[in-house]
Motif scaffolding. Structure first.
Motif, short mmCIF file in Angstrom:
data_model
loop_
_atom_site.label_atom_id
_atom_site.label_comp_id
_atom_site.label_asym_id
_atom_site.label_seq_id
_atom_site.Cartn_x
_atom_site.Cartn_y
_atom_site.Cartn_z
N PRO A 26 -2.19 20.18 25.63
CA PRO A 26 -1.47 19.57 24.51
C PRO A 26 -2.43 19.28 23.36
O PRO A 26 -3.64 19.29 23.56
N ARG A 27 -1.88 19.02 22.19
CA ARG A 27 -2.75 18.84 21.04
C ARG A 27 -3.58 17.57 21.19
O ARG A 27 -3.34 16.72 22.06
N VAL A 28 -4.53 17.43 20.32
CA VAL A 28 -5.61 16.46 20.47
C VAL A 28 -5.14 15.01 20.59
O VAL A 28 -5.81 14.18 21.21
N ASP A 29 -3.96 14.69 20.06
CA ASP A 29 -3.50 13.30 20.08
C ASP A 29 -2.55 13.00 21.23
O ASP A 29 -1.90 11.95 21.24
N PHE A 30 -2.45 13.88 22.24
CA PHE A 30 -1.47 13.70 23.31
C PHE A 30 -1.71 12.40 24.08
O PHE A 30 -0.79 11.58 24.24
N GLU A 31 -2.92 12.20 24.58
CA GLU A 31 -3.19 11.01 25.37
C GLU A 31 -2.96 9.74 24.57
O GLU A 31 -2.34 8.78 25.05
N GLU A 32 -3.43 9.73 23.34
CA GLU A 32 -3.25 8.56 22.47
C GLU A 32 -1.78 8.25 22.28
O GLU A 32 -1.36 7.07 22.33
N THR A 33 -0.97 9.28 22.07
CA THR A 33 0.46 9.07 21.84
C THR A 33 1.14 8.53 23.08
O THR A 33 1.95 7.59 23.02
N VAL A 34 0.84 9.11 24.23
CA VAL A 34 1.44 8.66 25.48
C VAL A 34 1.07 7.21 25.76
O VAL A 34 1.93 6.38 26.12
N LEU A 35 -0.20 6.88 25.61
CA LEU A 35 -0.65 5.52 25.91
C LEU A 35 -0.07 4.50 24.93
O LEU A 35 0.09 3.32 25.29
N ARG A 36 0.26 4.94 23.76
CA ARG A 36 0.91 4.05 22.81
C ARG A 36 2.30 3.65 23.30
O ARG A 36 2.78 2.54 23.07
N HIS A 37 2.96 4.60 24.01
CA HIS A 37 4.29 4.32 24.56
C HIS A 37 4.21 3.59 25.88
O HIS A 37 5.08 2.77 26.20
N ASP A 38 3.17 3.91 26.68
CA ASP A 38 3.01 3.26 27.99
C ASP A 38 1.53 3.11 28.30
O ASP A 38 0.90 4.02 28.85
N PRO A 39 0.95 1.96 27.98
CA PRO A 39 -0.49 1.75 28.18
C PRO A 39 -0.90 1.70 29.65
O PRO A 39 -2.10 1.69 29.94
N THR A 40 0.06 1.69 30.58
CA THR A 40 -0.28 1.57 32.00
C THR A 40 -0.61 2.91 32.64
O THR A 40 -1.03 2.95 33.80
N VAL A 41 -0.42 4.03 31.92
CA VAL A 41 -0.73 5.34 32.50
C VAL A 41 -2.23 5.44 32.75
O VAL A 41 -3.05 5.25 31.85
N ASP A 65 9.81 26.37 24.66
CA ASP A 65 10.16 25.32 23.71
C ASP A 65 9.17 24.17 23.85
O ASP A 65 8.78 23.78 24.95
N TYR A 66 8.75 23.63 22.71
CA TYR A 66 7.72 22.59 22.70
C TYR A 66 8.18 21.34 23.46
O TYR A 66 7.40 20.74 24.22
N ASP A 67 9.42 20.95 23.30
CA ASP A 67 9.92 19.78 24.02
C ASP A 67 9.97 20.04 25.52
O ASP A 67 9.66 19.14 26.32
N ASP A 68 10.35 21.24 25.93
CA ASP A 68 10.37 21.57 27.36
C ASP A 68 8.96 21.47 27.94
O ASP A 68 8.77 21.00 29.08
N TYR A 69 7.99 21.93 27.18
CA TYR A 69 6.60 21.83 27.62
C TYR A 69 6.19 20.37 27.79
O TYR A 69 5.60 19.98 28.82
N HIS A 70 6.52 19.54 26.82
CA HIS A 70 6.16 18.14 26.93
C HIS A 70 6.90 17.45 28.07
O HIS A 70 6.35 16.53 28.70
N ARG A 71 8.12 17.86 28.35
CA ARG A 71 8.86 17.26 29.47
C ARG A 71 8.12 17.48 30.79
O ARG A 71 8.07 16.60 31.65
N VAL A 72 7.53 18.68 30.96
CA VAL A 72 6.77 18.96 32.17
C VAL A 72 5.60 17.99 32.30
O VAL A 72 5.36 17.39 33.36
N LEU A 73 4.85 17.83 31.22
CA LEU A 73 3.69 16.93 31.26
C LEU A 73 4.11 15.49 31.53
O LEU A 73 3.49 14.79 32.35
N LEU A 74 5.14 15.04 30.85
CA LEU A 74 5.56 13.65 30.99
C LEU A 74 6.07 13.35 32.40
O LEU A 74 5.78 12.28 32.96
N ARG A 75 6.78 14.28 32.99
CA ARG A 75 7.28 14.05 34.35
C ARG A 75 6.13 13.98 35.35
O ARG A 75 6.19 13.22 36.32
N HIS A 76 5.08 14.76 35.11
CA HIS A 76 3.90 14.68 35.98
C HIS A 76 3.14 13.37 35.77
O HIS A 76 2.37 12.96 36.65
N LEU A 77 3.36 12.74 34.65
CA LEU A 77 2.76 11.43 34.40
C LEU A 77 3.66 10.29 34.89
O LEU A 77 3.29 9.12 34.81
N GLY A 78 4.84 10.65 35.39
CA GLY A 78 5.78 9.65 35.86
C GLY A 78 6.53 8.95 34.75
O GLY A 78 7.04 7.84 34.93
#
Length: 222
Positions: A26-41, A65-78
């Motif tokens: 994912p692009r360079v800001d992926f981790e930062e964006t996810v942690l902004r939504h859920d800092p417990t990851v 599709d970009y959203d489908d790709y992100h859904r895969v990553l997010l589900r693996h992150l719980g």
């Protein structure tokens, strides 16, 4: 120009542009964006999620599709891939925060245009690639784009290469194809294109695949 060559078909990633931070997806800001939504990851969970995303890409017949790709990553992150989180992951940020030109690109494209060489892009990419190139100041060099997300196939499918050369109205023998993947160059050569493998790190490509270490070297062919 010498010989039959009248055009260059460029791969984009690794030839024209490279990712800031060294990672395409994912692009360079992926981790930062996810942690902004859920800092417990937990930070160590990101590597496995990114690997699952790579597997998803590899199993896809075309660029997914970009959203489908992100859904895969997010589900693996719980995490639940909510509309708000998906929108945040694909929000617009300055292109220069994500990608930059590879060395020698601007001068090579300018000189090719000065010599009357026609140019196109053949890339496994999302539909927004032309806009990205435009933001980096190189978009007006290209007459045609063959983009996997729009054509529904990926290299080495012959349709990718032929879409570009057909749009230019040229035969494969009149086109040079440049990519950083030796197998994709070999596939183009089998279709009648001239090929060069981009090896900026000096890596030795597979046998029978001519290489260049700087993009400016292709100027010797025209």
């Amino acid at each position: 120009m010498s010989g039959e060559l009248r055009a260059v078909l460029f791969d984009s990633g690794g030839v024209l542009i490279r990712p800031v931070g060294g990672r395409w997806n994912p692009r360079v800001d992926f981790e930062e964006t996810v942690l902004r939504h859920d800092p417990t990851v937990a930070p160590e969970r990101f590597a496995a999620a990114i690997a699952a995303g790579e597997d998803f890409f590899a199993a896809s017949a075309s660029t997914p599709d970009y959203d489908d790709y992100h859904r895969v990553l997010l589900r693996h992150l719980g995490l639940e891939p909510t509309p708000g989180l998906l929108a945040d992951l694909s929000r617009e940020i300055p292109v220069t925060s994500v990608v930059e030109l590879c060395p020698g690109v601007a001068e090579t494209l300018d000189e090719l245009r000065r010599r009357g060489v026609r140019m196109a892009v053949v890339s496994d990419a999302w539909a927004g690639l032309p806009d990205m190139h435009a933001a980096l100041g190189i978009g007006d060099h290209f007459e045609a784009y063959a983009i996997s997300a729009l054509l529904g196939c990926r290299k080495p499918d012959p349709r990718m290469y032929r879409h570009a050369s057909d749009t230019l109205g040229l035969r494969p023998q009149e086109c040079l194809f440049v990519d950083d993947d030796p197998e994709l160059v070999a596939a183009a050569v089998e279709l009648g294109y001239t090929g060069r493998v981009m090896t900026p790190g000096g890596a030795v490509p597979s046998p029978g695949a001519p290489s260049v270490t700087r993009l400016t070297e292709i100027l010797d062919l025209f």
